[in-house]
Design an enzyme around this catalytic site. Sequence first.
Site, PDB file in Angstrom:
ATOM      1  N   ASP A  34       0.798  -1.232   0.000  1.00  0.00           N
ATOM      2  CA  ASP A  34       0.000   0.000   0.000  1.00  0.00           C
ATOM      3  C   ASP A  34       0.829   1.279   0.000  1.00  0.00           C
ATOM      4  OD1 ASP A  34      -1.736  -2.058   0.579  1.00  0.00           O
ATOM      5  OD2 ASP A  34      -2.489  -1.186   2.430  1.00  0.00           O
ATOM      6  N   GLU A 216     -10.633  -1.453   3.419  1.00  0.00           N
ATOM      7  CA  GLU A 216      -9.312  -0.953   3.779  1.00  0.00           C
ATOM      8  C   GLU A 216      -9.057   0.387   3.092  1.00  0.00           C
ATOM      9  OE1 GLU A 216      -6.501  -4.666   4.795  1.00  0.00           O
ATOM     10  OE2 GLU A 216      -6.802  -4.412   2.637  1.00  0.00           O
TER      11      GLU A 216
END
Length: 514
Positions: A34, A216
């Site tokens: 990420d 998320e």
Amino acid sequence: MTETTTHRAGPGEDAAPSVRPILHYTARNTWLNDPNGLVWHGGLYHLFYQNNPFDNVWGNMSWGHATSTDLLHWTEHPVAIACDEEEDVFSGSIVVDHGNTSGFGTEEDPALVAIYTSAFKEGSTHQGTQAQSLAFSTDGGITWSKYAGNPVLGRGSAHFRDPKVFRYEGSAGSCWVMVAVEAQHQQVVMYRSDNLKDWEYLSTFGPANSSEGEWECPDLFPLRVDGNPENVKWVLVVNVNPGAVAGGSGGQYFVGHFDGVRFTADPDSLVSPDADGTIDLRQCLWLDWGRDYYAAVSFSNTPDNRRIMIGWMNNWDYANSLPTAPWRSGMSLAREVELATVEGLPRLVQRPVLPPVLPLDSGTPANILQDAELHDSAVQLPDAMTGSAQLIEAEILPGSARTIAFRLLCAPDGSAATVLSFDAVTSQLILDRRNSGNTAFHEKFASAESAPVKLDGGVLRLRIIVDQSVEVFAQDGSVVLSDLVFPLPGSLGTDLRVEGGTATVRKLAVSSLS
């Protein structure tokens, strides 16, 4: 500091140099996932990211760090915020604390403050939970100190993570706002603070639309619709894994209103369940219809309030198995996002940040076709070039043709290629990598993705970037498809095929990017 653009491998550095992209950021010899803490500061774009400093698979989560002046060429720095015996350092964001509300800097020289998720390990005081913590930098983001009062916000939850913090100025006053997730409850939870240390609960959004997997990496930001300052909407991005439209992980979004307390999605952003309680994922709003765009978040503090996003170019279905070494995984191209009226509704449009376009070589013009009619025929286009990315820009009127197809990264013997096609009967744009080269490393990798595309005045507009991946921006970026590919050695061929009738190529240009 590693003073190299990290996409160019040095001698002996990379066991698979042919599959390292040119324009997409990759770490030199480690794992990343990420994007975190995207911020513009001191004349630099800072890209922090989930990083395993010790291996090329997920683990030992820390924040890696790279900087760029143009969002294209990156300098890799040492690990910024490291895991330790107490915690892994999960995803989060960075703000420039201009008012020195935290006291970590001064008003004249504001600190960068990172708000990240502490994933507490066995044996720590908070073991088994995830909570939000702070780190700060007073030297422009190069070195970081963890706040002694961590964590600053917890819920006693094992899946409370991924805080995106921004400065809110509006009807609810002036404050910091955090959007984070209760991942396994498919909820975005919102908090406010005056000093980044003390947080007050505001509201919860969700579940909604795709809610079978974990939620998320949320983001929340305002955008003008069609550039009109009198018409501002808020966009809530929620990444989901699994449960994306193409399978595995991906990013959905909602358009609506935020009043400083609560986000309310417009009714046209919400999809109602069918009679059996299921959601038609193809009716949801997606950042990307491909397999490889996840955890996308936007930069803070950007000049001219540009909204620029970067995503992780991978999918959790096969992320740890990508056939690269010693590095594994990379980022998407940076994308500037806007809200535009599409079929009467405000929708995101995305445009890639690209370097200047160059002719493929001194003897080949960028413009290959103009106002050309093709009837059940194929046209050989210039090959991709080793050491540069390929850009294809096209405006095509499908006319009576059934299929318009670009074959990309074709093997010399024609045995493999990635195929991007438009089916004029179903109005679907399809990116097919099932015969793209190396697909056998994981059973879920070989795939074909599709997205609905409505022609504009009968015209199909495409911008295709080929860089050990294919990123397709259709209809001025209102539809995007992104997939990784691992072509066979020497696979550089490109052609355009028209089948089932006559199409008119209004213009087509092929260029190189580096």
